[in-house]
Structure formats: C-alpha cells, structure tokens
Design an enzyme around this catalytic site. Structure first.
Site, PDB file in Angstrom:
ATOM      1  CG  HIS A   4      28.271  11.733  16.847  1.00  0.00           C
ATOM      2  ND1 HIS A   4      28.677  13.980  17.386  1.00  0.00           N
ATOM      3  CD2 HIS A   4      26.885  11.858  17.258  1.00  0.00           C
ATOM      4  CE1 HIS A   4      27.433  13.926  17.377  1.00  0.00           C
ATOM      5  NE2 HIS A   4      26.300  12.717  18.125  1.00  0.00           N
ATOM      6  CG  HIS A  27      23.377   9.887  19.370  1.00  0.00           C
ATOM      7  ND1 HIS A  27      23.373  10.066  20.687  1.00  0.00           N
ATOM      8  CD2 HIS A  27      23.414  10.826  18.471  1.00  0.00           C
ATOM      9  CE1 HIS A  27      23.679  11.633  20.767  1.00  0.00           C
ATOM     10  NE2 HIS A  27      23.810  11.375  19.172  1.00  0.00           N
ATOM     11  CG  LEU A  28      25.676   2.819  20.242  1.00  0.00           C
ATOM     12  CD1 LEU A  28      26.151   2.584  20.917  1.00  0.00           C
ATOM     13  CD2 LEU A  28      25.082   1.656  19.337  1.00  0.00           C
ATOM     14  NE  ARG A  29      18.768   7.398  21.405  1.00  0.00           N
ATOM     15  CZ  ARG A  29      18.773   8.736  21.397  1.00  0.00           C
ATOM     16  NH1 ARG A  29      20.145   9.349  21.800  1.00  0.00           N
ATOM     17  NH2 ARG A  29      18.372   9.197  20.258  1.00  0.00           N
ATOM     18  CG  ASN A  71      22.379  12.684  24.126  1.00  0.00           C
ATOM     19  OD1 ASN A  71      23.237  10.865  23.652  1.00  0.00           O
ATOM     20  ND2 ASN A  71      22.034  13.068  23.543  1.00  0.00           N
ATOM     21  CE  LYS A  90      28.790  16.479  20.736  1.00  0.00           C
ATOM     22  NZ  LYS A  90      27.337  15.649  20.654  1.00  0.00           N
ATOM     23  CG  HIS A 125      25.306  19.902  19.325  1.00  0.00           C
ATOM     24  ND1 HIS A 125      24.197  18.952  19.284  1.00  0.00           N
ATOM     25  CD2 HIS A 125      24.126  21.009  18.935  1.00  0.00           C
ATOM     26  CE1 HIS A 125      23.000  19.458  18.754  1.00  0.00           C
ATOM     27  NE2 HIS A 125      23.248  20.690  18.710  1.00  0.00           N
ATOM     28  CG  HIS A 149      25.916  16.660  14.635  1.00  0.00           C
ATOM     29  ND1 HIS A 149      26.287  18.721  14.920  1.00  0.00           N
ATOM     30  CD2 HIS A 149      25.642  16.439  15.945  1.00  0.00           C
ATOM     31  CE1 HIS A 149      26.211  18.987  16.366  1.00  0.00           C
ATOM     32  NE2 HIS A 149      25.576  17.387  16.579  1.00  0.00           N
ATOM     33  CG  ASP A 192      23.993  13.378  15.241  1.00  0.00           C
ATOM     34  OD1 ASP A 192      24.232  12.242  16.670  1.00  0.00           O
ATOM     35  OD2 ASP A 192      23.746  14.013  14.738  1.00  0.00           O
ATOM     36  CG  HIS A 200      14.748   9.193  18.696  1.00  0.00           C
ATOM     37  ND1 HIS A 200      14.823   9.829  20.059  1.00  0.00           N
ATOM     38  CD2 HIS A 200      15.731  10.025  18.137  1.00  0.00           C
ATOM     39  CE1 HIS A 200      15.508  11.601  19.999  1.00  0.00           C
ATOM     40  NE2 HIS A 200      16.201  11.041  18.777  1.00  0.00           N
ATOM     41  CB  ALA A 203      16.280  16.460  17.006  1.00  0.00           C
TER      42      ALA A 203
HETATM   43  O1  DOR Z   1      19.342  15.165  16.131  1.00  0.00           O
HETATM   44  C1  DOR Z   1      19.955  14.844  17.105  1.00  0.00           C
HETATM   45  N1  DOR Z   1      19.690  14.011  17.569  1.00  0.00           N
HETATM   46  N2  DOR Z   1      20.924  15.852  17.190  1.00  0.00           N
HETATM   47  C2  DOR Z   1      21.588  16.012  18.296  1.00  0.00           C
HETATM   48  O2  DOR Z   1      22.192  16.650  18.451  1.00  0.00           O
HETATM   49  C3  DOR Z   1      21.072  14.657  19.064  1.00  0.00           C
HETATM   50  C4  DOR Z   1      20.611  13.153  18.767  1.00  0.00           C
HETATM   51  C5  DOR Z   1      19.500  13.052  20.050  1.00  0.00           C
HETATM   52  O3  DOR Z   1      20.334  12.542  20.703  1.00  0.00           O
HETATM   53  O4  DOR Z   1      18.968  12.273  19.408  1.00  0.00           O
HETATM   54 ZN    ZN Z   2      24.363  13.599  18.044  1.00  0.00          ZN
END
Ligand code: DOR
Ligand code: ZN
Length: 326
Positions: A2, A4-6, A30, A85, A124, A158, A230, A234, A246
């Site tokens: 899980h 996130h690479l953006r 996402n 997802k 999620h 998660h 996860d 950011h 988050a």
């Molecule tokens: O804390 C989180 N950040 N929870 C998520 O489900 C998404 C993630 C994000 O994409 O930043």
């Molecule tokens: Zn996530």
C-alpha cells in the site's frame, strides 16, 4: 502493499526511495484526478518507471473504484491491474469521488465481475462518524461484503483496531494490510503532548490495546496480514499548517524500523513473511527477487527527503540498510 507515489515532481523524488529497497508495491490511485481508465493507468505506470530509472521495481497498479466499471472494461484492463481501491466519498486525501452509501444492489454488478475476473478489492474502511470510531463502524460493511461476495478477495487496508483483527479472523475472504506507524504509535503520540503533524494520518492512530492486537498478528506474520506502509508523502508546508494533510512518510525507513521492531519482540524470523511472502501468496504475484541486507548499527533518519519530512525525522534507528543485491 500500500504505497502512495503521487505524480509529477513528488513522484520523481519519492519513487526511487521505494524502488531502491523494495521489489514492488501496490500503488494507490488517489491522484488528482484519480486513476479511472486504462490510458490513465498505463501512463501513470510509465511515469513511475521513468521516475525509478534503472531500479528493479514492479509497480502493481490499482484503479480508483467506480460502480460503473463494466465487464468489458475490466476484462480489457485485467492484465495491467492488480487490484481496485475503494474509498468512501471524502474520507481521506483526494477521495471526493469515492462511494456514497454502501448499497449491495448497486455494488453487485461490479463486485460480481471482479469476483469472476479474480480482481481483489482494497478498501479504505472508515465511516464518516466520530474519528476514533470510524473503522469500527465500517466493520458491518466489511462483513456484508465478505458474505455477499465469497469469491472476492477483500483487503482491509491499514487496519488500526482490535475489532478489525477479529473480523479478519472471522471471514475467509478478508485480508489486511498493517502500516509501520500503526504498529509503533497510538493517539497519545499524535496528540497526547505537543501536536505532532508528521504523525497525523487516516485512519488516526488508536488505543494501546488496538496497537497490541495489530502487533500480535504482524509479529506472528499471520498469513492473512501483509505489510502495507501507506507511506503518504506531503510537502512539509502542507503538514506544518493549520489544516494539516493526513499522511505519514515512511518508505525509505520502513525496513530498518520494522527490523528494529521485530527484533525488539524476538520475532525477526517472521519479518520476511510479514513484509513479503504473505503478500505474494495473497495477491498471487512474483516480483523479481531482490536481496536487502540489514546491519546492526545506528542509522540517522534524515530531517527531510526533498520537501518531505519522514516519520522519526532526526531520530536514530538501530538497524541500517547497507547493501543491496539484485
Ligand atoms: O493518512 C493518509 N494519507 N491516509 C490515507 O488514506 C490517504 C493518505 C494520502 O493519500 O495522503
Ligand atoms: Zn493510503
């Protein structure tokens, strides 16, 4: 399982940090806009390959769940896809176009199709109730889905609560990912003293007894659980802000910190299964083998990776990544 690479500059900066230490990851969809068709998925995968350069790393791609995906579309994309997802609408970062309400009749066509094509569903699992209760309130939906679609592999993403561990053990087709941070922290670490924005994530960290339940299944490498970091980068200014985004960034430090944690609990023998082997069995994937060598010895966790503050920035880990062999 899980990650996130953006996209854009952030992708270029964080993707190599995962590709160096892992041989693959389930990539979250996402983005803005979310990954919802074949062109988007293939071009995102190409941008990931571009960002990682010569590293051997398999991005296992996911689509952002939509109820209107039909059989022909999913069949046409099946070979490029590892999972879909599902986000409840508005529950976390970039999830505004997620699912509203969980009407089984409305979900049935796509979930039957996914069952038939063997596409796992990652969820999620949070309601929009009180923040500490959201995951527990979602459990009846997991149970409803697990019962109505017995041939669908459902991954509870998660998980953060003892109640989710119970549900996982009760239904054959439920599996779960667990993050590093939810094994390490409770809500006390986030908000018990000075507020720690770099420990703020969704689902929010819970109570000590919840963390104990997660540790029990992770440290024993329960065959239905997998490590899913996860890791969610950011930029610093969006975390250190009145409206804090988050997400906790752990990708480059996850392996040494997991090793430290498993060693502390005399469970090093189970680390391989938790981080890698369980997931290969659950997802039926065979990433290129990569050997990671960890050495006992202090590693200084950097204050920043590019513009992103990692978890435990400025602290030490008692294990170090020294050599990598493909
Ligand atoms: O804390 C989180 N950040 N929870 C998520 O489900 C998404 C993630 C994000 O994409 O930043
Ligand atoms: Zn996530």
């Amino acid at each position: 399982m899980h990650l996130h690479l953006r996209d854009g500059e952030m992708l270029d900066s964080v993707a190599p940090l995962s590709a160096k230490y892992f041989s693959g990851a389930i990539i979250m969809p996402n983005l803005i806009p979310p990954v919802t068709d074949k062109d988007m998925l293939i071009s995102y995968r190409d941008r990931i390959y571009n960002a990682i350069g010569d590293e051997v790393f398999e991005p296992y791609m996911t689509l952002f769940f939509k109820t209107d995906y039909d059989y022909d579309f999913l069949k046409s994309i099946r070979d490029d896809l590892t999972a879909i997802k599902l986000y409840p609408a508005g529950i976390t970062t970039n999830s505004e176009s997620g699912v509203e309400g969980f009407d089984i009749d409305e979900l049935k066509p796509i979930l039957d199709t996914m069952s038939e094509l063997g596409i796992p569903l990652c969820i999620h699992g949070e309601s929009n109730g009180f923040v500490m209760d959201r995951e527990a309130e979602f459990i009846p939906i997991y149970e409803k889905l697990a019962t109505a679609f017995p041939n669908l592999k459902i991954i509870m993403e998660h998980i953060t609560t003892a109640k989710s561990v119970e549900a996982l053990e009760k239904y054959e087709n439920l599996y779960a990912t667990i993050t590093l941070h939810h094994l390490m922290i409770t809500l006390d670490d986030v908000a018990g003293g000075m507020l720690k924005p770099h420990l703020f994530c969704k689902p929010i960290a819970k109570r000590p007894e919840d963390r104990e339940a997660l540790l029990r299944v992770a440290l024993s490498a329960h065959p239905k659980v997998m490590f899913g970091s996860d890791s969610a980068p950011h930029p610093k200014h969006t975390k250190e802000a009145p409206g804090c985004a988050a997400g906790i960034f752990t990708a480059p430090i996850a392996l040494p910190l997991l090793t430290e944690l498993f060693e502390k609990h005399n469970s090093l023998d189970n680390l391989q299964n938790f981080v890698s082997t369980n997931a290969q069995k659950i997802y039926n994937i065979t990433p290129t083998k990569k050997q990671v060598v960890l050495e006992k010895g202090d590693m200084d966790i950097p204050l920043l990776y590019g513009d992103v503050v990692p978890m435990m920035a400025g602290k030490k880990c008692s294990w170090n990544l020294i050599t990598l062999r493909a």
